[in-house]
Design a protein around this motif. Structure first.
Motif, PDB file in Angstrom:
ATOM      1  N   THR A 107       0.834  -1.207   0.000  1.00 48.90           N
ATOM      2  CA  THR A 107       0.000   0.000   0.000  1.00 48.90           C
ATOM      3  C   THR A 107       0.868   1.256   0.000  1.00 48.90           C
ATOM      4  O   THR A 107       0.599   2.218  -0.721  1.00 48.90           O
ATOM      5  CB  THR A 107      -0.934  -0.002   1.223  1.00 48.90           C
ATOM      6  N   ALA A 125      -2.899  -0.541  -5.345  1.00 46.65           N
ATOM      7  CA  ALA A 125      -4.311  -0.454  -4.973  1.00 46.65           C
ATOM      8  C   ALA A 125      -4.836  -1.817  -4.554  1.00 46.65           C
ATOM      9  O   ALA A 125      -4.240  -2.864  -4.861  1.00 46.65           O
ATOM     10  CB  ALA A 125      -5.124   0.070  -6.159  1.00 46.65           C
ATOM     11  N   ASN A 126      -5.964  -1.789  -3.838  1.00 54.40           N
ATOM     12  CA  ASN A 126      -6.714  -3.008  -3.502  1.00 54.40           C
ATOM     13  C   ASN A 126      -5.886  -4.035  -2.740  1.00 54.40           C
ATOM     14  O   ASN A 126      -6.099  -5.243  -2.892  1.00 54.40           O
ATOM     15  CB  ASN A 126      -7.289  -3.656  -4.774  1.00 54.40           C
ATOM     16  N   ASN A 164      -4.925  -6.529  -0.073  1.00 58.05           N
ATOM     17  CA  ASN A 164      -5.832  -7.288   0.774  1.00 58.05           C
ATOM     18  C   ASN A 164      -5.184  -8.605   1.173  1.00 58.05           C
ATOM     19  O   ASN A 164      -4.406  -9.182   0.407  1.00 58.05           O
ATOM     20  CB  ASN A 164      -7.142  -7.569   0.021  1.00 58.05           C
ATOM     21  N   GLU A 191      -6.358 -12.028   1.562  1.00 55.43           N
ATOM     22  CA  GLU A 191      -7.558 -12.649   1.010  1.00 55.43           C
ATOM     23  C   GLU A 191      -7.615 -14.140   1.355  1.00 55.43           C
ATOM     24  O   GLU A 191      -6.710 -14.899   1.027  1.00 55.43           O
ATOM     25  CB  GLU A 191      -7.538 -12.465  -0.508  1.00 55.43           C
ATOM     26  N   ALA A 208      -2.385  -7.476  -4.286  1.00 55.92           N
ATOM     27  CA  ALA A 208      -2.422  -6.027  -4.521  1.00 55.92           C
ATOM     28  C   ALA A 208      -2.228  -5.776  -6.011  1.00 55.92           C
ATOM     29  O   ALA A 208      -1.756  -6.651  -6.745  1.00 55.92           O
ATOM     30  CB  ALA A 208      -1.355  -5.307  -3.708  1.00 55.92           C
ATOM     31  N   GLU A 209      -2.588  -4.557  -6.464  1.00 57.60           N
ATOM     32  CA  GLU A 209      -2.597  -4.283  -7.898  1.00 57.60           C
ATOM     33  C   GLU A 209      -2.027  -2.908  -8.246  1.00 57.60           C
ATOM     34  O   GLU A 209      -2.106  -1.975  -7.451  1.00 57.60           O
ATOM     35  CB  GLU A 209      -4.042  -4.325  -8.432  1.00 57.60           C
ATOM     36  N   ARG A 238      -0.995  -7.470 -11.158  1.00 63.15           N
ATOM     37  CA  ARG A 238      -1.440  -7.967  -9.854  1.00 63.15           C
ATOM     38  C   ARG A 238      -0.363  -8.855  -9.239  1.00 63.15           C
ATOM     39  O   ARG A 238       0.089  -9.816  -9.855  1.00 63.15           O
ATOM     40  CB  ARG A 238      -2.732  -8.769 -10.005  1.00 63.15           C
TER      41      ARG A 238
END
Length: 520
Positions: A78, A83-84, A86, A88, A299-300, A357
């Motif tokens: 981050t 972005a995104n 997580n 998961e 993450a992306e 990603r």
């Protein structure tokens, strides 16, 4: 042109790939120069490796150390600007397990501190125990266990070493020679046979597993207190693995410490000479049963092209490790390189057309669980080849998980159409030792999950260094085994491959879809 690249291209041409394919690949030299400058001159890869190893600690599946590493990686990605980010869940894994204390020493006929660690998912001893030892020979059949009945109560069982290791005349650290790489790239050279066990080998494995279960049951029923064992390694190195299943409903086993083979053999020689031997040991381990799920860190870098941003280029490596060390070469090195690759792309201001990603896989060491379940959840089921819509949107997945050596090329996994493309992508890094494309397959790591559903999944060729047998799954797999220049070079090569894949007009070519096993 480098002769290794010529050999690699010859392999593609010999297989029927049009020679023109090599000249149509667009390479953004200015972008690659920026990537190289950032990765070689302002690298953060060793800092990342430090946080993954020394700071996070061992990262056994579903352990506290793995949770620390996952949280740190999410935060760091981050901060890089991805972005995104997580953590998961991929599905249910099983119990977590951590070591809180471990100690073992020979106390008679004299005192000697021994080197070892509890086997994963084994229980604690009831505090410190000091007991005589008995040596148990390796059983060939269940009948061989009968001779130990009535002899094990109140004893620490030392398992026999059926084949003591011999010193090697090979160097401890080894890089690929030009000859090695030429053989890999040569299309005329016979490819290694697939390492698939036949029916007899599978039956033998099942019989051995059943015998191990019977041995564990017998040790408990006969009242043994604990087990000492050794597997592989010399000069104070020992291999580590699990001593019990991680399933929530696994049967109980005895406390067990895996040791250096030198300490194990000393105990055996003394006992066989009729000299009484006593060992003191204590293990304190803790099971985590509240959260049985396994997790991946995702993450992306979002794509910028209106038409292509829904397509994805992936890169990754497994973030979990074994527990006797800090998992530096297996696989903090691969994770650090992949995190550094996306950091480089953000730091240089690259605007990829496709989404990039990154995936840091959990529970790889227990059977590629993180990547296999991610693929099944997102792309398709290899058992049925029922594909999901996202399958069409993935361009490629790039993996790193063969130690800390620099990249020398890439395995094309039998994808003949992609060989000349990869050869062109490697040209800017021939001077860094990366030039080889081989059509050979390589296995045992996370790109296999993608290949199994017909997606382009690739593992890079890396110098072996001292990965086998010194660091892979041993107590010496630490930060000190990493070489900064190798990881910098690998980060630059990976970043460039990912960037090239994200910028192409078309997705990378695919092989034919595999036939589902049930249809064969």
């Amino acid at each position: 042109m480098n002769k290794l690249v010529l050999l690699a291209l010859a392999g593609a041409w010999a297989s029927g790939t049009p020679a023109a394919a090599q000249s149509t690949e667009k390479i953004d030299a200015a972008a690659l120069a920026k990537i190289r400058d950032e990765g070689m001159n302002r690298s953060k890869v060793m800092e990342t490796a430090f946080y993954l190893t020394d700071v996070s600690g061992p990262r056994l599946a579903n352990s506290d150390g793995l949770k620390r590493a996952n949280e740190w990686a999410k935060k760091q990605l981050t901060q890089y600007g991805l972005a995104n980010a997580n953590i998961e869940p991929w599905g249910e894994f099983g119990r977590g397990w951590d070591i809180e204390k471990s100690y073992v020493a020979m106390t008679a006929p004299y005192y000697h501190t021994m080197v070892g660690a509890p086997k994963a998912w084994t229980p604690s001893t009831p505090g410190a125990i000091r007991m005589p030892v008995v040596v148990m020979k390796t059983a060939a059949t269940a009948a061989d266990l009968d001779k130990y009945k009535g002899q094990l109560r109140g004893k620490i069982v030392v398992m026999d070493v059926p084949a003591p290791p011999k010193p090697s005349t090979e160097p401890d650290l080894r890089r690929y020679s030009d000859e090695d790489l030429q053989k890999m790239a040569d299309p005329a050279a016979p490819r290694p046979a697939a390492n698939m066990p036949d029916a007899a080998a599978l039956a033998a494995r099942r019989a051995l597993a059943e015998l191990r279960t019977k041995t564990a049951d017998m040790l408990i029923s006969e009242g043994a207190a604990a087990v000492l064992s050794a597997r592989g390694g010399i000069y104070g190195t020992f291999n580590t693995t699990n001593g019990a299943p991680y399933a929530a409903d696994a049967k109980p086993v005895l406390p067990e410490i895996e040791m250096t083979i030198e300490d194990q053999l000393r105990l055996i020689r003394l006992v066989e000479a009729g000299i009484p031997v006593e060992v003191e040991m204590e293990t304190k381990t803790r099971f985590q049963t509240q959260d049985l799920k396994g997790y991946n860190v995702i993450a992306e870098i979002p794509g910028t092209d209106r038409k292509l941003k829904s397509e994805v280029v992936m890169l990754g490596g497994h973030i979990d490790s074994w527990h006797a060390a800090t998992g530096a070469t297996d696989n903090a090195a691969g994770v650090a390189v992949m995190m550094e690759a996306v950091r480089i792309l953000k730091a240089t201001g690259m605007k990829p057309r496709r989404t990039i990603r990154i995936a840091l896989w959990g529970e790889e060491e227990q059977g590629l669980h993180g990547s296999r379940n991610y693929v099944k959840n997102n792309f398709g089921d290899p058992a049925t080849m029922k594909l999901l819509p996202a399958h069409e949107k993935l361009s490629a997945y790039f993996n790193l998980d063969n130690g800390g050596g620099k990249i020398r090329g890439i395995f094309a996994q039998g994808n003949e159409a992609i060989a000349p493309i990869f050869s062109e992508w490697l040209k800017p890094f021939n001077d860094l030792g990366a030039a080889t494309v081989t059509l050979r397959n390589t296995g045992s790591t996370d790109h296999i999950a993608f290949d199994a559903v017909g997606l382009p999944g690739f593992q890079f060729i890396q110098d072996g260094l001292d990965y086998f047998p010194q660091t892979h799954h041993t107590n010496q797999d630490t930060y000190d085994r990493l070489i900064a220049d190798d990881l910098k070079q690998a980060s630059v090569v990976v970043a460039s491959f990912v960037y090239n894949a994200a910028m192409r007009d078309q997705k990378l070519p695919r092989k034919a879809l595999p036939t589902p096993p049930k249809a064969q």
